[in-house]
Design a protein around this motif. Structure first.
Motif, mmCIF file in Angstrom:
data_model
loop_
_atom_site.group_PDB
_atom_site.id
_atom_site.type_symbol
_atom_site.label_atom_id
_atom_site.label_comp_id
_atom_site.label_asym_id
_atom_site.label_seq_id
_atom_site.Cartn_x
_atom_site.Cartn_y
_atom_site.Cartn_z
ATOM 1 N N LEU A 1 0.813 -1.219 0.000
ATOM 2 C CA LEU A 1 0.000 0.000 0.000
ATOM 3 C C LEU A 1 0.843 1.264 0.000
ATOM 4 O O LEU A 1 0.367 2.325 -0.418
ATOM 5 N N GLY A 2 2.081 1.161 0.480
ATOM 6 C CA GLY A 2 2.929 2.337 0.601
ATOM 7 C C GLY A 2 3.061 3.147 -0.681
ATOM 8 O O GLY A 2 2.818 4.365 -0.684
ATOM 9 N N PRO A 3 3.459 2.517 -1.794
ATOM 10 C CA PRO A 3 3.590 3.297 -3.034
ATOM 11 C C PRO A 3 2.270 3.903 -3.504
ATOM 12 O O PRO A 3 2.258 5.009 -4.058
ATOM 13 N N ILE A 4 1.155 3.185 -3.304
ATOM 14 C CA ILE A 4 -0.146 3.717 -3.727
ATOM 15 C C ILE A 4 -0.515 4.948 -2.902
ATOM 16 O O ILE A 4 -0.888 6.000 -3.434
ATOM 17 N N ILE A 5 -0.398 4.813 -1.570
ATOM 18 C CA ILE A 5 -0.737 5.933 -0.688
ATOM 19 C C ILE A 5 0.220 7.099 -0.914
ATOM 20 O O ILE A 5 -0.199 8.261 -1.046
ATOM 21 N N GLY A 6 1.511 6.801 -0.970
ATOM 22 C CA GLY A 6 2.492 7.862 -1.171
ATOM 23 C C GLY A 6 2.314 8.567 -2.503
ATOM 24 O O GLY A 6 2.386 9.806 -2.582
ATOM 25 N N GLY A 7 2.076 7.774 -3.562
ATOM 26 C CA GLY A 7 1.877 8.378 -4.873
ATOM 27 C C GLY A 7 0.621 9.221 -4.939
ATOM 28 O O GLY A 7 0.633 10.326 -5.510
ATOM 29 N N SER A 8 -0.459 8.746 -4.350
ATOM 30 C CA SER A 8 -1.721 9.494 -4.370
ATOM 31 C C SER A 8 -1.601 10.799 -3.601
ATOM 32 O O SER A 8 -2.037 11.863 -4.077
ATOM 33 N N LEU A 9 -0.993 10.737 -2.406
ATOM 34 C CA LEU A 9 -0.854 11.952 -1.600
ATOM 35 C C LEU A 9 0.086 12.959 -2.264
ATOM 36 O O LEU A 9 -0.149 14.171 -2.200
ATOM 37 N N VAL B 1 2.552 2.673 -10.866
ATOM 38 C CA VAL B 1 3.563 1.781 -10.300
ATOM 39 C C VAL B 1 3.048 1.136 -9.015
ATOM 40 O O VAL B 1 3.212 -0.068 -8.786
ATOM 41 N N GLY B 2 2.411 1.944 -8.175
ATOM 42 C CA GLY B 2 1.861 1.409 -6.933
ATOM 43 C C GLY B 2 0.805 0.350 -7.166
ATOM 44 O O GLY B 2 0.736 -0.646 -6.439
ATOM 45 N N MET B 3 -0.018 0.528 -8.201
ATOM 46 C CA MET B 3 -1.053 -0.459 -8.503
ATOM 47 C C MET B 3 -0.448 -1.794 -8.940
ATOM 48 O O MET B 3 -0.941 -2.867 -8.571
ATOM 49 N N VAL B 4 0.629 -1.742 -9.716
ATOM 50 C CA VAL B 4 1.297 -2.980 -10.125
ATOM 51 C C VAL B 4 1.936 -3.661 -8.917
ATOM 52 O O VAL B 4 1.819 -4.882 -8.726
ATOM 53 N N LEU B 5 2.617 -2.886 -8.077
ATOM 54 C CA LEU B 5 3.264 -3.463 -6.896
ATOM 55 C C LEU B 5 2.256 -4.012 -5.890
ATOM 56 O O LEU B 5 2.609 -4.826 -5.035
#
Length: 538
Positions: free
Chosen positions: A194-202, A362-366
């Motif tokens: 979730l880290g990349p998704i949350i970080g990317g969105s914020l 990228v976060g969605m793929v990870l």
């Protein structure tokens, strides 16, 4: 199961035990062999209601998820941080590497403190550090401050991962531990996904500082949860570290007594027996004769209060490393974690550079890697308990820790081919959907194996679960640090195909170490226990 034997020689008059205290219980008959894992205690956490256990599981799982999420939530924002703080690529790498190194090794200190103060105090202190680090990170103006505060944030979050596994051992018995550990470990696996998704969105919606404000809010929630909802699971009677520390304190304050007053396993107590190594072999509490009294009062557990200075974090660490079966499991655990960190780090670069994906894509793929990790942890944990029950029945009801590792054999077959497949799919720039499938397979098989080996470390080190998990964390963090430093240079020099083919070979060697422990671990543990019993009989 490791055991400790307590023996005494009866003097002319029947001796009586020290008064009962809330910290040290009266011990059973001297002829009994005590299983430290199941010493009777007041308010036994393993007898708590299902609701109380579930609350505990949820709190520590949330804390562990946030701790793991904090490790890579900044990755999608690295370019923004670099531009805003005028940082170099090397400095950005150090914000990641320093976090992993501190988060991996600081639990050695937290685990030592937890064996004296209990789990709750450690959770509150560490979550407070995490809150402070996150707050200053969100306000930082220079990259140097950011590196320092990432280290502080890592020190605070490190307790969640290490002490939480010991908390699981406190409340769940061995027959259900595999399943519960699998459920628990799914949380810290969800964090990196979730880290990349949350970080990317914020970052896209606000700026890079929003990620650390998010961690600040999470840290406050965790602190309040531990303060008001968490009930301490620690019981000093089941902690070898506490018992040895108490023994050292008693020995240092005890006056010289006549041979008729007290013996340890049939031998006189002498001052040269107070060496730390011998004390850890000679677990006992002094016995006060009824008729013959010492001229100087003999201190007992009732009037001795242990403090943090009574615990040295390094002897438990070396005690874990002194056993061959532990070392041969710690190495694969560290390699699996280092591999996963290298995988997520290089995958982000591949998707950004070769596929042109933005941070959110990228976060969605990870997330696929996280889905595989969670499935492997939960299913692998349940399979582990099933295998243990079956083998226990076949063994006439007798259980030994290495049964836990047998369940990992199924995952071992599929892990190396999955890793090789992933590497060459990325190398040839195949459709991203294929990468998603390979990430699920790699995550599923690697964490299936890891769930079994982590449970084994807890099972094989009764009374030292916190030290065992802290040592495991040290191996993981150190290898993740190395992985973070070398991942990009190796990817640039070799490409994804050769890089992950090499990783498959390394993981195959790690699997061979686990197989060795399956076949030799029980005999090695018995040799260690026998050597301890010989010391007692001297």
């Amino acid at each position: 199961m490791a055991t400790l034997t307590i023996a005494k020689v009866i003097s002319a008059s029947e001796p009586k035990s020290l008064p009962h205290s809330s910290h040290v219980k009266a011990f059973p008959d001297p002829k009994d062999t005590i299983d430290i894992e199941h010493v009777p205690v007041n308010d036994d956490p393993r007898q708590w209601s299902c609701a109380r256990k579930t609350i505990t599981l949820c709190i520590v799982s949330l804390a562990s998820m946030v701790s793991a999420l904090a490790s890579n939530i900044q990755n999608p924002s690295n370019i923004l941080i670099e531009n805003d703080l005028h940082a170099t690529n090397s400095q950005i790498s150090w914000t990641l590497a320093a976090f992993m190194l501190i988060q991996g090794n600081f639990p050695l200190i937290w685990s030592a403190v937890a064996e004296i103060t209990g789990r709750k105090v450690v959770y509150l202190l560490s979550s407070a550090l995490f809150v402070v680090g996150s707050a200053i990170l969100a306000l930082s103006k220079t990259i140097e401050v950011m590196i320092g505060m990432r280290a502080l944030q890592a020190a605070g979050s490190s307790a969640f991962l290490a002490i939480s596994a010991a908390t699981m051992a406190d409340i769940y018995d061995t027959h259900e531990r595999g399943t519960k550990m699998g459920i628990f470990y799914a949380a810290p696996l969800l964090g990196p996904a979730l880290g990349p998704i949350i970080g990317g969105s914020l970052s896209q919606s606000f700026n890079w500082r929003a990620s650390f404000y998010f961690l600040l809010i999470c840290g406050v929630i965790i602190f309040l949860s531990f303060l008001f909802l968490f009930k301490d699971t620690y019981r000093c009677e089941r902690s070898l570290a506490y018992c040895f520390a108490l023994k050292r304190r008693l020995a240092s304050q005890e006056p010289v007594r006549r041979p008729s007053q007290s013996t340890i396993a049939g031998s006189e107590f002498s001052m040269d027996q107070t060496h730390e190594k011998d004390l850890e072999k000679q677990f006992q509490l002094p016995i006060i004769p009824e008729e013959t009294q010492s001229a100087t009062p003999t201190p007992g557990p009732d009037n001795i209060k242990l403090s943090i200075k009574d615990i040295n974090p390094f002897p438990p660490y070396f005690q874990i490393l002194s056993r061959k079966n532990n070392v041969l499991i710690l190495i694969p655990n560290g390699l699996v974690f280092g591999f996963n960190y290298c995988l997520s780090y290089t995958c982000e670069r591949t998707l950004a550079n070769a596929y042109g994906y933005d941070a959110l894509s990228v976060g969605m793929v990870l997330l696929c890697l996280g889905v595989g990790d969670i499935a492997g942890s939960i299913i692998g944990g349940r399979w582990s308990d099933r295998v243990v029950r079956k083998m226990k029945d076949e063994n006439g009801g007798q259980w030994y820790a290495e049964m836990r590792l047998v369940s990992s054999k199924l995952a071992m077959l599929w892990l190396p081919p999955s890793v090789i497949g992933y590497g060459w799919v990325c190398d040839k720039h195949q459709n991203a959907a294929v990468i998603c499938v390979m990430l699920v397979l790699v995550g599923f098989t690697s964490i299936w194996m890891y769930a079994s080996t982590l449970s084994y470390l807890v099972d094989a080190n009764p009374g030292r679960s916190a030290a065992a998990v802290a040592t495991n964390s040290s191996f993981r963090g150190t290898l993740a640090f190395v992985s973070a430093i070398i991942a990009v240079p190796l990817q640039n020099a070799l490409g994804d195909g050769i890089l992950f083919t090499a990783w498959a070979c390394v993981l195959t060697a790690a699997e061979l170490l686990i197989i060795i422990v399956i076949h030799k671990g029980e005999s090695w543990r018995k040799e260690n226990e026998e050597s301890e019993r010989k010391i007692l009989s001297q």
